[in-house]
Structure formats: C-alpha cells, structure tokens
Scaffold this motif. Structure first.
Motif, PDB file in Angstrom:
ATOM      1  N   VAL A  85       0.850  -1.198   0.000  1.00 33.53           N
ATOM      2  CA  VAL A  85       0.000   0.000   0.000  1.00 33.53           C
ATOM      3  C   VAL A  85       0.879   1.239   0.000  1.00 33.53           C
ATOM      4  CG1 VAL A  85      -1.819   1.247   1.207  1.00 33.53           C
ATOM      5  CG2 VAL A  85      -1.805  -1.256   1.223  1.00 33.53           C
ATOM      6  N   ILE A  86       0.717   2.050  -1.038  1.00 37.21           N
ATOM      7  CA  ILE A  86       1.457   3.293  -1.193  1.00 37.21           C
ATOM      8  C   ILE A  86       0.448   4.412  -1.397  1.00 37.21           C
ATOM      9  CG2 ILE A  86       3.176   4.527  -2.580  1.00 37.21           C
ATOM     10  CD1 ILE A  86       4.302   2.060  -1.158  1.00 37.21           C
ATOM     11  N   ASP A  87       0.546   5.464  -0.604  1.00 37.26           N
ATOM     12  CA  ASP A  87      -0.371   6.603  -0.693  1.00 37.26           C
ATOM     13  C   ASP A  87      -1.825   6.156  -0.634  1.00 37.26           C
ATOM     14  OD1 ASP A  87       1.825   8.292  -0.953  1.00 37.26           O
ATOM     15  OD2 ASP A  87       1.792   8.195  -3.147  1.00 37.26           O
ATOM     16  N   GLY A  88      -2.104   5.140   0.183  1.00 38.30           N
ATOM     17  CA  GLY A  88      -3.466   4.653   0.349  1.00 38.30           C
ATOM     18  C   GLY A  88      -3.965   3.792  -0.798  1.00 38.30           C
ATOM     19  N   ARG A  89      -3.097   3.451  -1.735  1.00 29.22           N
ATOM     20  CA  ARG A  89      -3.488   2.642  -2.891  1.00 29.22           C
ATOM     21  C   ARG A  89      -2.783   1.286  -2.823  1.00 29.22           C
ATOM     22  NH1 ARG A  89      -3.058   6.200  -8.216  1.00 29.22           N
ATOM     23  NH2 ARG A  89      -4.158   4.370  -8.979  1.00 29.22           N
ATOM     24  N   PRO A  90      -3.561   0.191  -2.900  1.00 27.94           N
ATOM     25  CA  PRO A  90      -2.951  -1.145  -2.855  1.00 27.94           C
ATOM     26  C   PRO A  90      -2.461  -1.587  -4.232  1.00 27.94           C
ATOM     27  CG  PRO A  90      -5.327  -1.345  -2.907  1.00 27.94           C
ATOM     28  CD  PRO A  90      -5.012   0.140  -2.866  1.00 27.94           C
ATOM     29  N   PHE A  91      -1.307  -2.243  -4.270  1.00 23.20           N
ATOM     30  CA  PHE A  91      -0.739  -2.749  -5.514  1.00 23.20           C
ATOM     31  C   PHE A  91      -0.376  -4.224  -5.340  1.00 23.20           C
ATOM     32  CE2 PHE A  91       0.253   1.766  -5.355  1.00 23.20           C
ATOM     33  CZ  PHE A  91      -0.326   2.191  -6.533  1.00 23.20           C
ATOM     34  N   LEU A  92      -0.894  -5.068  -6.232  1.00 26.53           N
ATOM     35  CA  LEU A  92      -0.606  -6.494  -6.190  1.00 26.53           C
ATOM     36  C   LEU A  92       0.259  -6.958  -7.347  1.00 26.53           C
ATOM     37  CD1 LEU A  92      -3.828  -8.426  -5.092  1.00 26.53           C
ATOM     38  CD2 LEU A  92      -1.551  -8.568  -4.112  1.00 26.53           C
ATOM     39  N   THR A  93       0.363  -6.147  -8.394  1.00 26.29           N
ATOM     40  CA  THR A  93       1.117  -6.585  -9.567  1.00 26.29           C
ATOM     41  C   THR A  93       2.182  -5.559  -9.954  1.00 26.29           C
ATOM     42  OG1 THR A  93      -0.339  -5.555 -11.201  1.00 26.29           O
ATOM     43  CG2 THR A  93      -0.913  -7.790 -10.490  1.00 26.29           C
ATOM     44  N   PHE A  94       3.190  -6.063 -10.643  1.00 31.69           N
ATOM     45  CA  PHE A  94       4.249  -5.203 -11.159  1.00 31.69           C
ATOM     46  C   PHE A  94       3.660  -4.129 -12.081  1.00 31.69           C
ATOM     47  CE2 PHE A  94       6.807  -4.344 -14.917  1.00 31.69           C
ATOM     48  CZ  PHE A  94       7.883  -3.694 -14.348  1.00 31.69           C
ATOM     49  N   ARG A  95       2.760  -4.523 -12.937  1.00 35.72           N
ATOM     50  CA  ARG A  95       2.188  -3.596 -13.914  1.00 35.72           C
ATOM     51  C   ARG A  95       1.454  -2.447 -13.221  1.00 35.72           C
ATOM     52  NH1 ARG A  95       2.004  -4.334 -19.230  1.00 35.72           N
ATOM     53  NH2 ARG A  95       2.502  -6.500 -18.902  1.00 35.72           N
ATOM     54  N   GLU A  96       0.636  -2.765 -12.205  1.00 35.50           N
ATOM     55  CA  GLU A  96      -0.073  -1.714 -11.462  1.00 35.50           C
ATOM     56  C   GLU A  96       0.921  -0.762 -10.805  1.00 35.50           C
ATOM     57  OE1 GLU A  96      -2.181  -4.017  -8.594  1.00 35.50           O
ATOM     58  OE2 GLU A  96      -3.951  -4.258  -9.850  1.00 35.50           O
ATOM     59  N   ALA A  97       1.917  -1.326 -10.160  1.00 39.40           N
ATOM     60  CA  ALA A  97       2.901  -0.520  -9.439  1.00 39.40           C
ATOM     61  C   ALA A  97       3.706   0.355 -10.389  1.00 39.40           C
ATOM     62  CB  ALA A  97       3.826  -1.416  -8.624  1.00 39.40           C
ATOM     63  N   SER A  98       4.165  -0.207 -11.497  1.00 36.21           N
ATOM     64  CA  SER A  98       4.987   0.579 -12.420  1.00 36.21           C
ATOM     65  C   SER A  98       4.168   1.681 -13.080  1.00 36.21           C
ATOM     66  CB  SER A  98       5.664  -0.306 -13.462  1.00 36.21           C
ATOM     67  OG  SER A  98       4.725  -0.957 -14.260  1.00 36.21           O
ATOM     68  N   ARG A  99       2.922   1.389 -13.429  1.00 30.17           N
ATOM     69  CA  ARG A  99       2.071   2.444 -14.012  1.00 30.17           C
ATOM     70  C   ARG A  99       1.875   3.589 -13.029  1.00 30.17           C
ATOM     71  NH1 ARG A  99      -2.405  -1.341 -16.877  1.00 30.17           N
ATOM     72  NH2 ARG A  99      -1.196  -1.807 -18.756  1.00 30.17           N
ATOM     73  N   TYR A 100       1.651   3.241 -11.768  1.00 29.66           N
ATOM     74  CA  TYR A 100       1.486   4.281 -10.751  1.00 29.66           C
ATOM     75  C   TYR A 100       2.758   5.109 -10.602  1.00 29.66           C
ATOM     76  CZ  TYR A 100       1.012   6.569  -6.259  1.00 29.66           C
ATOM     77  OH  TYR A 100       0.997   7.516  -5.265  1.00 29.66           O
ATOM     78  N   LEU A 101       3.901   4.434 -10.504  1.00 30.81           N
ATOM     79  CA  LEU A 101       5.165   5.151 -10.341  1.00 30.81           C
ATOM     80  C   LEU A 101       5.419   6.114 -11.494  1.00 30.81           C
ATOM     81  CD1 LEU A 101       7.475   2.301  -9.023  1.00 30.81           C
ATOM     82  CD2 LEU A 101       6.646   4.283  -7.737  1.00 30.81           C
ATOM     83  N   LEU A 102       5.056   5.718 -12.689  1.00 34.87           N
ATOM     84  CA  LEU A 102       5.304   6.556 -13.861  1.00 34.87           C
ATOM     85  C   LEU A 102       4.408   7.792 -13.914  1.00 34.87           C
ATOM     86  CD1 LEU A 102       5.923   3.747 -16.452  1.00 34.87           C
ATOM     87  CD2 LEU A 102       7.614   5.289 -15.449  1.00 34.87           C
ATOM     88  N   THR A 103       3.351   7.823 -13.104  1.00 35.86           N
ATOM     89  CA  THR A 103       2.493   9.010 -13.060  1.00 35.86           C
ATOM     90  C   THR A 103       3.041  10.071 -12.111  1.00 35.86           C
ATOM     91  OG1 THR A 103       1.078   8.207 -11.258  1.00 35.86           O
ATOM     92  CG2 THR A 103       0.424   7.634 -13.525  1.00 35.86           C
ATOM     93  N   LEU A 104       4.029   9.701 -11.309  1.00 36.58           N
ATOM     94  CA  LEU A 104       4.545  10.601 -10.278  1.00 36.58           C
ATOM     95  C   LEU A 104       5.725  11.424 -10.780  1.00 36.58           C
ATOM     96  CD1 LEU A 104       4.585   8.055  -7.314  1.00 36.58           C
ATOM     97  CD2 LEU A 104       2.854   9.800  -7.783  1.00 36.58           C
ATOM     98  N   PRO A 105       5.903  12.624 -10.209  1.00 42.92           N
ATOM     99  CA  PRO A 105       7.134  13.374 -10.484  1.00 42.92           C
ATOM    100  C   PRO A 105       8.336  12.612  -9.917  1.00 42.92           C
ATOM    101  CG  PRO A 105       5.608  14.676  -9.126  1.00 42.92           C
ATOM    102  CD  PRO A 105       4.993  13.331  -9.337  1.00 42.92           C
ATOM    103  N   ASP A 106       9.521  12.921 -10.381  1.00 39.44           N
ATOM    104  CA  ASP A 106      10.727  12.157 -10.023  1.00 39.44           C
ATOM    105  C   ASP A 106      10.927  11.975  -8.521  1.00 39.44           C
ATOM    106  OD1 ASP A 106      11.316  11.751 -12.673  1.00 39.44           O
ATOM    107  OD2 ASP A 106      12.803  13.354 -12.773  1.00 39.44           O
ATOM    108  N   ASP A 107      10.804  13.046  -7.746  1.00 44.34           N
ATOM    109  CA  ASP A 107      11.035  12.940  -6.300  1.00 44.34           C
ATOM    110  C   ASP A 107      10.013  12.033  -5.633  1.00 44.34           C
ATOM    111  OD1 ASP A 107      13.191  14.621  -6.539  1.00 44.34           O
ATOM    112  OD2 ASP A 107      12.121  16.406  -5.841  1.00 44.34           O
TER     113      ASP A 107
END
Length: 67
Positions: A31-53
């Motif tokens: 769980v990151i920022d209140g959002r649960p992630f179970l798969t690599f694809r979900e997690a990587s898509r989320y990370l790519l929406t964020l600014p670098d920091d």
C-alpha cells in the motif's frame, strides 16, 4: 518495442527488476499513498504518473514494505 516496454523504460533496469521480484506471486498488496498494488504492472504504471522525487519516495516505500 511495445508501449508498455517504452513506458517501463522510464524506470531504471534495477528498479524494474526489483519491482518484478517484489510483485511476483504477491498475495498481500503493498500500500502506497493509500493505494494497494498487487502486480508489477499496477505498481509501475502508478510510479510513472509521479514526479521524479515522489516516484523515488514511493519506490523506496515499496522496497521497504516488501522487505
């Protein structure tokens, strides 16, 4: 190269490899920022929406929770 491959290339190779290990066969979400992630694809898509920091901070939190 598919669209997913191009998107994932924004993450470094070591980051992608660690995320794949973290999410391989995961049954409890990270769980990151209140959002649960179970798969690599979900997690990587989320990370790519964020600014670098914020991306770096979220990645480190995923790594911490998986350990």
């Amino acid at each position: 190269m598919t669209e997913d491959d191009a998107d994932e290339s924004a993450l470094s190779r070591p980051q992608r490899r660690l995320l794949r290990r973290i999410y391989n066969g995961r049954t409890e979400p990270v769980v990151i920022d209140g959002r649960p992630f179970l798969t690599f694809r979900e997690a990587s898509r989320y990370l790519l929406t964020l600014p670098d920091d914020a991306r770096d901070a979220a990645y480190l939190e995923m790594k911490r929770q998986a350990g």
